[in-house]
Design an enzyme around this catalytic site. Structure first.
Site, short mmCIF file in Angstrom:
data_model
loop_
_atom_site.label_atom_id
_atom_site.label_comp_id
_atom_site.label_asym_id
_atom_site.label_seq_id
_atom_site.Cartn_x
_atom_site.Cartn_y
_atom_site.Cartn_z
N ASP A 159 -48.97 -28.96 12.49
CA ASP A 159 -49.53 -30.31 12.42
C ASP A 159 -48.39 -31.32 12.59
OD1 ASP A 159 -50.51 -32.77 11.64
OD2 ASP A 159 -51.50 -32.04 9.83
N LYS A 213 -36.60 -41.28 16.48
CA LYS A 213 -37.52 -40.86 17.55
C LYS A 213 -36.86 -39.78 18.40
CE LYS A 213 -39.90 -41.02 21.59
NZ LYS A 213 -39.55 -40.39 22.87
N GLU A 253 -42.45 -35.21 27.85
CA GLU A 253 -41.36 -36.10 28.30
C GLU A 253 -40.28 -35.32 29.03
OE1 GLU A 253 -39.97 -38.89 25.31
OE2 GLU A 253 -38.02 -39.03 26.28
N HIS A 287 -31.90 -39.00 32.30
CA HIS A 287 -33.32 -39.02 31.95
C HIS A 287 -34.16 -39.25 33.20
CE1 HIS A 287 -36.61 -39.64 29.11
NE2 HIS A 287 -37.02 -40.59 29.91
C1 MEV Z 1 -36.00 -41.24 24.11
O1 MEV Z 1 -37.13 -40.39 24.12
C2 MEV Z 1 -35.16 -41.00 22.86
C3 MEV Z 1 -33.94 -41.92 22.70
O2 MEV Z 1 -34.36 -43.27 22.72
C4 MEV Z 1 -33.31 -41.57 21.37
C5 MEV Z 1 -32.18 -42.49 20.96
O3 MEV Z 1 -32.11 -43.65 21.41
O4 MEV Z 1 -31.36 -42.03 20.14
C6 MEV Z 1 -32.98 -41.74 23.83
#
Ligand code: MEV
Length: 417
Positions: A280, A264, A82, A377
């Site tokens: 792992d 995430k 990513e 991003h």
């Molecule tokens: C994207 O890979 C991760 C985010 O969605 C984490 C978040 O919202 O805190 C930007």
């Protein structure tokens, strides 16, 4: 190494970055060769690692910069598909550096074997018999792993639970110090070695025998402080950014849908280092999300507060990773990652991985609390589509439609670590 801060690293060509990194870390010619090798994982090794191999599958190998973890500068290898994960983590690490760096500690490397016994007629009596045989069972566990005991590890404790959902099922946990290994094989060996005996003692029949990935005795904790000045940027007041990050943390604490995305973002950093070091990542993921809901409600693994004007964050999560065994034997890239980190023990590795997770979380919340995530991003994402030669397919995991690719110079300085 002297400093993990290598200004304008991103501006260099890949070859120049390799040279800088090799000089900063004192990498050997062999290490350089691994970095440069197109086949860090040769096909014959891949063929031994898994079944039905027909090829290998490459991912970008980058380095997170600016990290200070427990007063030590560390360059963090990250393998991730990513765009913006490495830049964002490096950027956040630079802010945390202003507050003295990450402070982290890890529990002893204890993993847990689960032995299920089914059809137990008298669970209380069965439990008492297994508990009475504790010393004998621990001795059997030691005998199953003689080399681990020589290294100072081994089975430490045994617990017996009656399953509240199923009164004729006993669940026996054996806690094993795995030293610097992740430990899955060792723990499973103990589970299998003990299961028949345990079932006989309990008066039932042997069921499943396998580790649990909810290894909550092997947690890592990391904290970070950021002075508001380090959070400020063009048009963004540092105190307002801090308050926005605290509000974002509260949102995740209140709402499991937000908590999942918050976590995430943590796992973006965590997994990238777990993969780079040959560990792992499915096990780490399983442990993280199970731990996030041990209270009965899914919670954020990291939270942020205003402490005396500074932004203060902390993260706690299980971290089952090793610096010996597993993929490390086979994968030269994973061994190189470990040398770049300068770690030989699992606990230190855990503290670094958790720091990368907290950095990733900080970067995401800062972006969300200010410009929104898309600006930085997507600028980096478009870069991954390559030089300007017309539309390219979207990168893996992206919802972005095909678009003409910008050049390197179209990126703003602020998008960079
Ligand atoms: C994207 O890979 C991760 C985010 O969605 C984490 C978040 O919202 O805190 C930007």
């Amino acid at each position: 190494m002297k400093s993990s801060r290598i200004p304008a690293f991103y501006r260099l060509t890949v070859e120049e970055r390799r040279q800088k990194l090799a000089a900063a870390l004192g990498l050997s010619p062999d290490d350089r060769a691994v970095l440069e090798a197109a086949d860090a994982l040769p096909l014959d090794v891949a063929d031994i690692m898994v079944e039905n191999a027909v090829g290998t599958f490459a991912l970008p190998f980058g380095v997170g910069l600016n990290f200070v973890v427990n007063a030590r500068d560390v360059v963090i290898p990250m393998v991730v598909e990513e765009p913006s994960v490495i830049a964002a983590a490096s950027n956040a690490a630079r802010m945390v550096r202003e507050g003295g760096g990450f402070v982290a500690d890890a529990d002893p490397p204890v993993m847990t074997a689960q032995i299920e016994v089914m059809g137990v007629v008298d669970a209380a009596a069965g439990r008492a018999r297994v508990e009475a045989a504790r010393e004998e069972l621990l001795a059997m566990a030691h005998a199953a792993l003689p080399r681990l005991a020589e290294r100072g590890g081994g089975a430490q404790e045994l617990e017996v639970r009656v399953d509240p959902h199923c009164p004729d099922r006993l669940i026996i946990h054996v806690h094993i110090d795995c030293r610097d290994a992740m430990g899955a094989n060792m723990v499973n060996t103990v589970a299998e070695a003990l299961s028949e005996k345990v079932a006989r003692l309990a008066g039932g029949r042997s069921g499943l025998r396998i580790l649990t990935n909810l290894c909550d005795r092997r947690c890592v904790r990391v904290s970070a402080r950021v002075p508001p000045a380090a959070l400020a940027s063009e048009g963004q007041d540092g105190a307002a950014v801090r308050d926005g990050i605290v509000a974002a943390s509260r949102f995740a604490e209140d709402d499991p849908y937000r908590a999942a995305t918050h976590n995430k973002g943590i796992m973006n950093g965590v997994d990238a280092v777990v993969i780079a070091t040959g560990n792992d990542w499915r096990g780490v993921e399983a442990g993280a999300h199970a731990f996030a809901c041990v209270s009965g409600r899914y919670r954020p693994l990291a939270t942020w507060r205003n402490e005396g004007g500074d932004l203060a964050g902390q993260l706690e999560m299980p971290m089952a990773v090793g610096t010996v065994g597993g993929t490390l034997h086979a994968h030269a890239g994973a061994r190189l990652a470990q040398r770049i980190l300068g770690v030989t023990d699992a606990k230190t590795l855990a503290t670094i991985i958790a720091s990368a997770g907290l950095a990733s979380n900080l970067a995401a919340l800062r972006a969300l609390a200010t410009d929104g995530i898309q600006r930085g991003h997507m600028a980096l994402h478009r870069r991954s589509l390559g030089p300007s030669e017309g539309p390219r397919p979207p990168a893996m995991g992206s919802a972005e439609p095909s678009s003409p690719a910008p050049t390197r110079s179209s990126l703003r300085e602020g998008d960079r670590p």
